[in-house]
Motif scaffolding. Structure first.
Motif, PDB file in Angstrom:
ATOM      1  N   ARG A  79     -26.899  11.851  15.552  1.00 50.65           N
ATOM      2  CA  ARG A  79     -26.684  10.727  16.422  1.00 50.65           C
ATOM      3  C   ARG A  79     -26.988  11.448  17.866  1.00 50.65           C
ATOM      4  O   ARG A  79     -26.497  12.324  18.407  1.00 50.65           O
ATOM      5  N   THR A 126     -18.169  11.106  16.483  1.00 51.15           N
ATOM      6  CA  THR A 126     -19.252  10.575  17.315  1.00 51.15           C
ATOM      7  C   THR A 126     -20.184  11.526  18.182  1.00 51.15           C
ATOM      8  O   THR A 126     -21.186  11.092  18.323  1.00 51.15           O
ATOM      9  N   ARG A 142     -24.046   9.289  13.018  1.00 48.73           N
ATOM     10  CA  ARG A 142     -24.393   7.957  13.128  1.00 48.73           C
ATOM     11  C   ARG A 142     -23.346   6.828  12.825  1.00 48.73           C
ATOM     12  O   ARG A 142     -23.355   5.814  13.333  1.00 48.73           O
ATOM     13  N   LEU A 202     -17.167   6.108  14.605  1.00 48.90           N
ATOM     14  CA  LEU A 202     -16.619   4.946  15.483  1.00 48.90           C
ATOM     15  C   LEU A 202     -15.929   5.757  16.603  1.00 48.90           C
ATOM     16  O   LEU A 202     -15.635   5.262  17.623  1.00 48.90           O
ATOM     17  N   THR A 203     -15.439   7.003  16.431  1.00 53.57           N
ATOM     18  CA  THR A 203     -14.575   7.741  17.441  1.00 53.57           C
ATOM     19  C   THR A 203     -14.929   9.173  17.537  1.00 53.57           C
ATOM     20  O   THR A 203     -15.371   9.698  16.556  1.00 53.57           O
ATOM     21  N   GLU A 204     -14.513   9.754  18.363  1.00 49.63           N
ATOM     22  CA  GLU A 204     -14.843  11.115  18.722  1.00 49.63           C
ATOM     23  C   GLU A 204     -13.652  11.915  17.777  1.00 49.63           C
ATOM     24  O   GLU A 204     -12.538  11.414  17.681  1.00 49.63           O
ATOM     25  N   CYS A 216     -14.359   7.276  10.847  1.00 46.71           N
ATOM     26  CA  CYS A 216     -14.532   6.012  10.233  1.00 46.71           C
ATOM     27  C   CYS A 216     -14.225   5.840   9.014  1.00 46.71           C
ATOM     28  O   CYS A 216     -13.227   6.779   8.544  1.00 46.71           O
ATOM     29  N   ASN A 243     -12.604   0.932  16.107  1.00 43.60           N
ATOM     30  CA  ASN A 243     -13.069   0.470  17.411  1.00 43.60           C
ATOM     31  C   ASN A 243     -12.364  -1.044  17.516  1.00 43.60           C
ATOM     32  O   ASN A 243     -12.369  -1.881  16.797  1.00 43.60           O
ATOM     33  N   GLU A 270     -11.531   3.282  21.498  1.00 45.75           N
ATOM     34  CA  GLU A 270     -11.382   3.957  20.410  1.00 45.75           C
ATOM     35  C   GLU A 270      -9.788   3.798  19.894  1.00 45.75           C
ATOM     36  O   GLU A 270      -9.252   4.352  20.880  1.00 45.75           O
TER      37      GLU A 270
END
Length: 519
Positions: free
Chosen positions: A50, A384, A388, A391-393, A423, A441, A446
């Motif tokens: 990503r 993230t 890819r 949805l979150t770090e 995710c 999300n 987040e």
């Protein structure tokens, strides 16, 4: 992945032609890779990183039976330094993962890996992935059988084998000789657990485990097979999945859905009649570990009188410099061996008693202390930063949370597992942890959904999904309050699973726990 992947796999057999493609693509750069063929690189361990348009790649490298020597670990460290901006991760399938690679780097990386007997072939893609093996195989006096040779046999048969390059989806295998201590079989497509029946050593066989957005724990085939039958049975089960697994919808293509549809009994019948041409011996279930899913961290005496030391990374991340120093320690005090674990940690075996204190001190200097704390029982996915789908770090946030939480809960008398995933795909198994956090999300922010009191051990269940959500910036606060509540109200030696079953889920709802947090 492209919607017509079934057609692409047949037009471009991944183990037969894609490696050649990649060498050609390395000459022209990422822009020269046909868009519909990018995901076929997975069969050779490579994913686009990503953001995909930047053209960077991440790569997984399979570690056979989870063991490397010092020279091999230094080679891995060198790749991370030369091509990966010093990023090196231990995964929860005992693999190593690199980031920031380019397609131009790939030929040299493969040459370096090949020189030390490693491969990325089959680390990803619709094939047999890395075989998870007990990280204490051959070491621990509690094991029923040393599964190292069997793990090797499975690896060598399946790894890169063109017969299995076109499975319906990814396919994961595990084998352990210590059923009372490990529970990883429950979340693999195929799991072998050694145990004794009437004094005879054999294996309990489980099929159809897998998490993802819809979690399924594996089901017993109800058999007891001899060690010499393991490969034959593994081949038969894998072929049955290849030929009977669902291919119309990739979301329903894992073995778990076939088992759900026809049942383990019918699947066993297919394996016996169509692939083995004989009946398997019936057998009872292997013993259950109370704390299954907890790693081998700490100093433990081996059955030969030497010791192994399991050390905690921080969410699997280790610098190349630390990796080199770890190799030095294994050479100086052990037998030139380092093992990876299915929980993103590392283990150094064969340390002589007179060298234990020196080895521990040098490990502490690397911040790799052999202590069973929250650091050792917490795992996190790529998140993230590189993935890819996330949805979150995950990595940095979890590492910061552990730095905050660990000193506050050193006195817990039972292990607590914390699994965090960016995710719903469950790369780090949020459904089977004491505290499982799934990234999402919500209104552009987040957040984490909470899955409570899952277990690979005594309860053998997925966690209960709680109402509400935890804002990402309050993750450490939520976890601290939950653990404080547990510590203050638990009975001696009461596990988190037992505690939740006693008090119910209401005290753990995010809105209740975070009610006093000032926005």
């Amino acid at each position: 992945m492209s919607a017509n992947i079934e057609e692409l796999k047949k037009q471009h057999p991944p183990f037969e032609v894609v490696l050649g493609y990649m060498h050609e693509w390395a000459k022209v750069g990422y822009e020269g890779i046909p868009a519909d063929l990018v995901d076929l690189m997975k069969w050779h361990g490579i994913y686009p990183q990503r953001p995909q348009e930047d053209g960077f790649l991440m790569m997984r490298v399979k570690i056979q039976k989870g063991a490397v020597n010092g020279n091999t670990l230094r080679t891995i460290a060198g790749i991370a330094e030369d091509y990966g901006r010093d990023f090196l991760d231990v995964t929860d399938r005992q693999a190593f993962q690199f980031h920031w690679l380019t397609i131009q780097d790939v030929p040299d990386i493969y040459n370096r890996l090949d020189a030390v007997g490693l491969t990325a072939k089959g680390a990803c893609g619709d094939t047999v992935r890395a075989v998870i093996s007990s990280p204490v195989a051959g070491l621990d006096a509690r094991e029923v059988i040393d599964v190292n040779d069997l793990a090797n046999e499975i690896h060598h048969h399946f790894s890169g084998n063109v017969e299995y390059q076109d499975l319906p989806r990814k396919y994961k295998v595990s084998i352990t000789g210590l059923p009372e201590q490990e529970g990883i079989h429950l979340i693999n497509d195929l799991g072998f657990l050694a145990h004794k029946v009437n004094g005879e050593v054999g294996f309990d066989v489980w099929v159809g485990g897998g998490l993802g957005a819809q979690a399924h724990l594996a089901k017993r085939l109800g058999v007891f097979i001899k060690p010499e039958e393991v490969l034959e049975v593994a081949v038969a089960i894998t072929r049955a999945y290849r030929d009977h697994g669902f291919r119309q919808n990739r979301k329903k293509s894992r073995l778990k859905y076939l088992i759900q549809d026809i049942g383990a009994e019918r699947f066993r019948e297919i394996v016996e009649t169509e692939y083995l041409n004989r009946k398997l011996t019936d057998g009872p279930a292997a013993p259950v570990a109370r704390f299954g899913g907890v790693d081998f961290v700490g100093v433990q005496k081996q059955k030969d009188g030497n010791y192994y030391i399991g050390v905690a990374t921080t969410v699997g991340r280790i610098t190349p410099a630390k990796a080199r120093l770890l190799a030095d320690i294994a050479e100086k005090y052990g037998a030139d061996e380092i093992r990876t674990t299915p929980y993103q940690n590392l283990l150094v075996p064969h340390i002589k008693p007179e060298f234990i204190d020196q080895a521990i001190e040098e490990l502490r200097q690397l911040d790799l202390a052999p202590n069973l704390t929250l650091r050792a029982t917490t795992i996190a996915c790529t998140g993230t930063q590189f993935c890819r789908l996330a949805l979150t770090e995950t990595k940095a946030r979890t590492a910061a949370a552990i730095d905050y939480l660990e000193p506050r809960f050193l006195d817990l008398d039972v292990p607590i597992t914390i699994n965090l995933t960016g995710c719903s795909n469950a790369c780090t198994r949020y459904q089977v942890a004491d505290l499982g956090f799934m990234g999402a999300n919500f209104s552009g922010q987040e957040v984490y959904n909470v899955h409570l009191a899952g277990s690979l051990g005594e309860a053998q269940r997925t966690g209960a999904k709680l109402k509400g959500r935890v804002p990402a910036e309050q993750l450490h606060i939520y976890t601290e309050r939950v653990l404080n509540f547990f510590k203050k109200n638990k009975a001696p030696n009461e596990s988190f699973v037992q505690f939740v079953d006693r008090v119910g889920t209401e005290p753990f709802l995010p809105d209740n726990v975070l009610a006093e947090v000032v926005a």
